[in-house]
Design a protein around this motif. Sequence first.
Motif, short mmCIF file in Angstrom:
data_model
loop_
_atom_site.label_atom_id
_atom_site.label_comp_id
_atom_site.label_asym_id
_atom_site.label_seq_id
_atom_site.Cartn_x
_atom_site.Cartn_y
_atom_site.Cartn_z
N ARG A 153 11.03 8.16 -19.53
CA ARG A 153 10.02 7.56 -18.65
C ARG A 153 10.56 6.23 -18.11
NH1 ARG A 153 5.13 9.09 -17.29
NH2 ARG A 153 3.64 7.55 -16.52
N PRO A 154 10.43 6.01 -16.81
CA PRO A 154 10.98 4.78 -16.24
C PRO A 154 10.04 3.59 -16.39
CG PRO A 154 9.99 6.08 -14.50
CD PRO A 154 9.90 6.90 -15.78
N ASN A 155 10.63 2.43 -16.30
CA ASN A 155 9.88 1.19 -16.16
C ASN A 155 9.81 0.93 -14.65
OD1 ASN A 155 8.70 -1.37 -16.86
ND2 ASN A 155 10.64 -2.29 -16.28
N VAL A 156 8.62 0.67 -14.12
CA VAL A 156 8.42 0.45 -12.69
C VAL A 156 7.98 -0.98 -12.48
CG1 VAL A 156 7.15 1.18 -10.62
CG2 VAL A 156 7.78 2.87 -12.37
N GLU A 157 8.74 -1.71 -11.64
CA GLU A 157 8.46 -3.12 -11.39
C GLU A 157 8.39 -3.38 -9.89
OE1 GLU A 157 10.32 -7.50 -12.51
OE2 GLU A 157 11.48 -5.70 -12.91
N PHE A 158 7.25 -3.90 -9.43
CA PHE A 158 7.06 -4.25 -8.03
C PHE A 158 7.43 -5.72 -7.82
CE2 PHE A 158 4.47 -0.60 -8.71
CZ PHE A 158 4.37 0.06 -7.50
N VAL A 159 8.15 -6.00 -6.74
CA VAL A 159 8.53 -7.38 -6.42
C VAL A 159 8.31 -7.63 -4.92
CG1 VAL A 159 10.25 -7.58 -8.27
CG2 VAL A 159 10.96 -6.76 -6.02
N GLN A 160 8.01 -8.86 -4.58
CA GLN A 160 7.92 -9.23 -3.17
C GLN A 160 9.32 -9.51 -2.65
OE1 GLN A 160 5.25 -12.55 -2.85
NE2 GLN A 160 3.45 -11.24 -2.94
N ILE A 161 9.59 -9.05 -1.45
CA ILE A 161 10.87 -9.35 -0.83
C ILE A 161 10.66 -10.52 0.12
CG2 ILE A 161 12.67 -8.48 0.73
CD1 ILE A 161 12.15 -5.69 -0.47
N ASP A 221 0.82 -1.21 0.00
CA ASP A 221 0.00 0.00 0.00
C ASP A 221 0.86 1.26 0.00
OD1 ASP A 221 -2.34 -1.48 -0.04
OD2 ASP A 221 -2.67 -1.33 2.13
N ALA A 222 1.90 1.29 0.83
CA ALA A 222 2.79 2.45 0.88
C ALA A 222 3.49 2.66 -0.46
CB ALA A 222 3.82 2.29 2.00
N ALA A 223 3.94 1.57 -1.06
CA ALA A 223 4.64 1.66 -2.35
C ALA A 223 3.70 2.18 -3.44
CB ALA A 223 5.20 0.30 -2.74
N LYS A 224 2.52 1.61 -3.51
CA LYS A 224 1.59 2.01 -4.57
C LYS A 224 1.08 3.43 -4.37
CE LYS A 224 0.64 -2.39 -6.43
NZ LYS A 224 -0.24 -3.29 -7.09
N ALA A 225 0.94 3.86 -3.12
CA ALA A 225 0.51 5.24 -2.85
C ALA A 225 1.57 6.24 -3.31
CB ALA A 225 0.23 5.42 -1.36
N PHE A 226 2.83 5.86 -3.27
CA PHE A 226 3.93 6.74 -3.68
C PHE A 226 4.01 6.88 -5.19
CE2 PHE A 226 8.39 7.46 -4.82
CZ PHE A 226 8.61 8.67 -4.19
N PHE A 227 3.88 5.77 -5.91
CA PHE A 227 4.09 5.76 -7.36
C PHE A 227 2.82 6.14 -8.12
CE2 PHE A 227 7.63 3.20 -5.86
CZ PHE A 227 8.66 3.84 -6.51
N THR A 228 2.46 7.40 -8.04
CA THR A 228 1.29 7.92 -8.74
C THR A 228 1.67 8.32 -10.17
OG1 THR A 228 1.75 10.19 -8.07
CG2 THR A 228 0.37 8.86 -6.58
N ASP A 229 0.67 8.54 -11.00
CA ASP A 229 0.93 9.03 -12.36
C ASP A 229 1.64 10.38 -12.32
OD1 ASP A 229 -0.20 6.82 -13.59
OD2 ASP A 229 -2.18 7.74 -13.75
N GLU A 230 1.27 11.23 -11.36
CA GLU A 230 1.90 12.54 -11.22
C GLU A 230 3.39 12.40 -10.91
OE1 GLU A 230 -0.95 11.72 -9.43
OE2 GLU A 230 -2.35 12.78 -10.75
N LEU A 231 3.73 11.46 -10.02
CA LEU A 231 5.14 11.23 -9.68
C LEU A 231 5.89 10.75 -10.91
CD1 LEU A 231 7.37 10.83 -7.33
CD2 LEU A 231 6.93 8.44 -7.91
N LEU A 232 5.31 9.82 -11.65
CA LEU A 232 5.99 9.30 -12.84
C LEU A 232 6.20 10.40 -13.88
CD1 LEU A 232 4.40 5.76 -13.14
CD2 LEU A 232 6.65 6.38 -12.26
N ASP A 233 5.24 11.29 -14.01
CA ASP A 233 5.42 12.43 -14.93
C ASP A 233 6.56 13.33 -14.47
OD1 ASP A 233 3.34 11.55 -16.53
OD2 ASP A 233 1.86 12.93 -15.66
N ARG A 234 6.64 13.57 -13.15
CA ARG A 234 7.73 14.41 -12.61
C ARG A 234 9.10 13.80 -12.83
NH1 ARG A 234 4.77 15.70 -7.60
NH2 ARG A 234 5.68 13.75 -6.95
N VAL A 235 9.25 12.50 -12.54
CA VAL A 235 10.57 11.89 -12.71
C VAL A 235 10.93 11.73 -14.18
CG1 VAL A 235 10.60 10.78 -10.44
CG2 VAL A 235 9.79 9.50 -12.40
N THR A 236 9.93 11.57 -15.03
CA THR A 236 10.20 11.53 -16.47
C THR A 236 10.78 12.86 -16.91
OG1 THR A 236 8.44 9.92 -16.89
CG2 THR A 236 9.15 11.28 -18.76
#
Length: 98
Positions: free
Chosen positions: A81-89, A60-75
């Motif tokens: 534009r980055p590729n974003v990949e979620f993995v279980q640790i 939940d914390a990870a997904k709340a951080f990676f918004t479309d707005e954030l991805l636009d900013r970092v792009t």
Amino acid sequence: MIGVFVTFCYGDNFDEQAVGKIAETARAKFDGMPGLRSKAFTLNPGKREATNFYVWESEDAAKAFFTDELLDRVTSLYGVRPNVEFVQIATLVENFRA
């Protein structure tokens, strides 16, 4: 825990020094961020890539951080534009002691 790989793939326009400066400037924004255990900024000049790796307490914390707005900013910041990949640790070893 959830890990997130955020990879920026560059072509001939990879500028290691510029990407390193972005990391140094951005570092302070992540100190003490709720839900974030750690973040590493990495460079791979041979592949012309920069990968940021995050370790979050929860999905939940990870997904709340990676918004479309954030991805636009970092792009805009990184120039690609980055590729974003979620993995279980499965488990995490931390040897740092204050």
